[in-house]
Motif scaffolding. Structure first.
Motif, mmCIF file in Angstrom:
data_model
loop_
_atom_site.group_PDB
_atom_site.id
_atom_site.type_symbol
_atom_site.label_atom_id
_atom_site.label_comp_id
_atom_site.label_asym_id
_atom_site.label_seq_id
_atom_site.Cartn_x
_atom_site.Cartn_y
_atom_site.Cartn_z
ATOM 1 N N UNK A 154 0.923 -1.265 0.621
ATOM 2 C CA UNK A 154 0.026 -0.039 0.239
ATOM 3 C C UNK A 154 0.972 1.317 0.347
ATOM 4 N N UNK A 155 2.148 1.395 -0.433
ATOM 5 C CA UNK A 155 3.052 2.288 -0.116
ATOM 6 C C UNK A 155 2.761 2.996 -0.999
ATOM 7 N N UNK A 156 2.368 4.508 -1.132
ATOM 8 C CA UNK A 156 2.604 5.298 -2.284
ATOM 9 C C UNK A 156 4.164 6.245 -2.135
ATOM 10 N N UNK A 157 4.159 7.581 -3.553
ATOM 11 C CA UNK A 157 5.201 7.870 -4.192
ATOM 12 C C UNK A 157 4.741 9.586 -4.035
ATOM 13 N N UNK A 158 5.038 10.106 -3.428
ATOM 14 C CA UNK A 158 4.701 11.417 -3.171
ATOM 15 C C UNK A 158 6.338 12.799 -4.040
ATOM 16 N N UNK A 159 5.403 13.415 -5.333
ATOM 17 C CA UNK A 159 6.558 14.231 -5.864
ATOM 18 C C UNK A 159 6.364 15.161 -5.552
ATOM 19 N N UNK A 160 6.942 16.364 -5.340
ATOM 20 C CA UNK A 160 6.671 18.054 -6.096
ATOM 21 C C UNK A 160 8.150 18.889 -6.523
ATOM 22 N N UNK A 161 8.037 19.616 -7.500
ATOM 23 C CA UNK A 161 9.090 20.419 -7.856
ATOM 24 C C UNK A 161 8.612 21.868 -8.725
ATOM 25 N N UNK A 162 9.376 21.976 -8.801
ATOM 26 C CA UNK A 162 9.697 23.581 -9.635
ATOM 27 C C UNK A 162 10.330 22.901 -11.482
ATOM 28 N N UNK A 163 9.961 23.072 -12.128
ATOM 29 C CA UNK A 163 10.672 22.395 -13.594
ATOM 30 C C UNK A 163 11.799 23.040 -13.258
ATOM 31 N N UNK A 164 12.430 22.414 -14.060
ATOM 32 C CA UNK A 164 14.029 22.622 -15.357
ATOM 33 C C UNK A 164 14.580 22.269 -16.203
ATOM 34 N N UNK A 165 15.781 22.170 -16.906
ATOM 35 C CA UNK A 165 15.860 21.684 -18.367
ATOM 36 C C UNK A 165 14.338 20.459 -18.943
ATOM 37 N N UNK A 166 14.069 20.467 -19.938
ATOM 38 C CA UNK A 166 13.598 18.983 -20.525
ATOM 39 C C UNK A 166 14.168 17.982 -20.801
ATOM 40 N N UNK A 167 15.438 18.136 -20.666
ATOM 41 C CA UNK A 167 16.496 16.831 -20.391
ATOM 42 C C UNK A 167 16.068 16.141 -18.876
#
Length: 413
Positions: A154-167
């Motif tokens: 039941x574990x899950x992943x949570x991500x947040x960020x401001x954008x960087x370069x598309x590569x």
């Protein structure tokens, strides 16, 4: 207390609930503009989910550093949780936040993912879920090691960020492939944060330019291109050197084969002016100068002014030692994160906290020539015409904004 949430914030807050159409997702990704409310909502949602799904479990909260994680996420989160009836206890020595509600206690361990070596710090632990604050600033090895620790059912992943370069690896591996990863992807703008007034939005829109505007205001994963400081092509961005300066400092980018650039700064009415400069290009002049000769130029630039600080390229160990040994100036190895420093310098220039005076010919020339690497593979300026640019950046990060944990070498008397 938050009075209302936007529809996108509400979706991020409750995506894990059994009544949500997103409840079968394994992860959530929130990216986009600064001040869009994504970090706040995601951190609150993470804790609420932990009590909805688990009892007495361990979770990970990851930031670029533990210090930044506490500042950006833990400090604003704790009083909100307490207002909702949760009990919170932070054990600083263990980098652990204990949260209790209704007789249930869950543990949230804080981790810093600043470099490749950080992956070793999270090995061996078993987690029921992990949250990554500003995941785009963390090395892939650390993120993947933290995810591998989530072996609880039941574990899950949570991500947040401001954008960087598309590569960037996170953009290519997670945002582009969100559906394949079974992740909910939510893109935030400032309009998704109802607590921001129109006046504050306009201030942020005026603060950034070029690629930083595209990323931090529009929330786009764009490649850097063109001039690093495009707004510095306007004559009104340059000032006459004022009278009545009350404080002085010097910033220095040091070179032997490459040019050495020093800027003399003076302060008046809360604004720092780059009033004079020393720029020596050994290739152009046909002769290299020694540390002592550059030190003599520093003294001549300072004149009889009382210079409070000299911020120097941190790689210039021998020149720093010469300044320290003479005992006339307090010398500080400058903070040298290039991209963050450029962002902070652009903000200081646009806000008028620093001004470049019209007599600084080398700086003016470099502002017109300083360009991003057009390959698009990474965020980096071209290593040409950057010496006055570097000394100005050192001033902003080390004198104007005080740096971070810098070691000051005091003059010996």
């Amino acid at each position: 207390m938050i009075k209302r949430f936007s529809p996108k914030q509400l979706r991020a807050l409750g995506w894990w609930h059994s009544r949500s159409p997103d409840c079968t997702r394994d992860a959530i990704i929130c990216d986009g503009a600064v001040r869009s409310g994504k970090t706040f909502c995601l951190s609150l949602s993470f804790v609420l989910w932990s009590f909805y799904a688990f009892r007495g479990a361990d979770f990970g909260m990851c930031g670029k550093t533990i210090r930044s994680l506490r500042r950006n996420m833990v400090t604003p989160l704790v009083p909100l949780l307490q207002s909702l009836g949760f009990e919170c206890e932070e054990r600083l020595s263990q980098n652990c936040l204990l949260v209790r509600y209704g007789g249930v206690q869950n543990r949230f361990y804080l981790y810093g993912g600043k470099d490749e070596g950080a992956a070793a710090m999270i090995q061996g632990v078993t987690l029921a879920g992990v949250l990554f604050d500003e995941v785009a600033l963390m090395p892939r090895s650390f993120v993947e090691q933290a995810m591998a620790r989530c072996s609880v059912s039941g574990s899950r992943f949570w991500f947040n960020c401001n954008p960087e370069h598309p590569e960037h690896w996170f953009y290519r591996e997670w945002i582009v492939q969100a559906e394949r990863k079974n992740a909910l992807y939510l893109h935030f703008t400032m309009d998704d944060n109802p607590s921001l007034s129109e006046k504050v939005k306009r201030r942020y829109q005026s603060l950034y330019a070029g690629v930083f505007y595209e990323r931090f205001v529009r929330g786009r994963w764009v490649a850097v291109y063109g001039a690093v400081y495009p707004f510095m092509d306007r004559e009104e961005m340059y000032a006459q050197a004022p009278d009545g300066l009350t404080e002085f400092a010097v910033s220095c980018d040091y070179g032997t084969v490459n040019p050495t650039s020093m800027g003399l700064w003076g302060k008046k009415d809360g604004v720092w002016y780059r009033v004079d400069e020393y720029y020596y290009d050994s290739r152009k002049e046909g002769a290299q100068r020694t540390d002592e000769e550059h030190y003599a130029a520093l003294r001549a630039l300072a004149g009889n002014r009382k210079v409070r600080q000299v911020a120097v390229d941190p790689s210039a160990a021998s020149f720093i030692e010469v300044i320290r040994r003479h005992g006339e100036f307090r010398v500080t190895p400058a903070q040298n994160n290039v991209i963050d420093g450029i962002r902070r310098t652009a903000g200081a220039l646009k806000e008028g906290r620093i001004r470049i005076c019209k007599g600084c010919a080398a700086a003016r020339r470099e502002f017109q020539l300083y360009r991003w690497d057009s390959s698009g593979r990474s965020d980096a300026p071209v290593k040409e015409n950057d010496h006055a640019m570097d000394d100005i950046r050192y001033f902003v990060t080390t004198v104007l904004e005080g740096g971070s944990g810098l070691r000051v070498l005091a003059a010996e008397r």
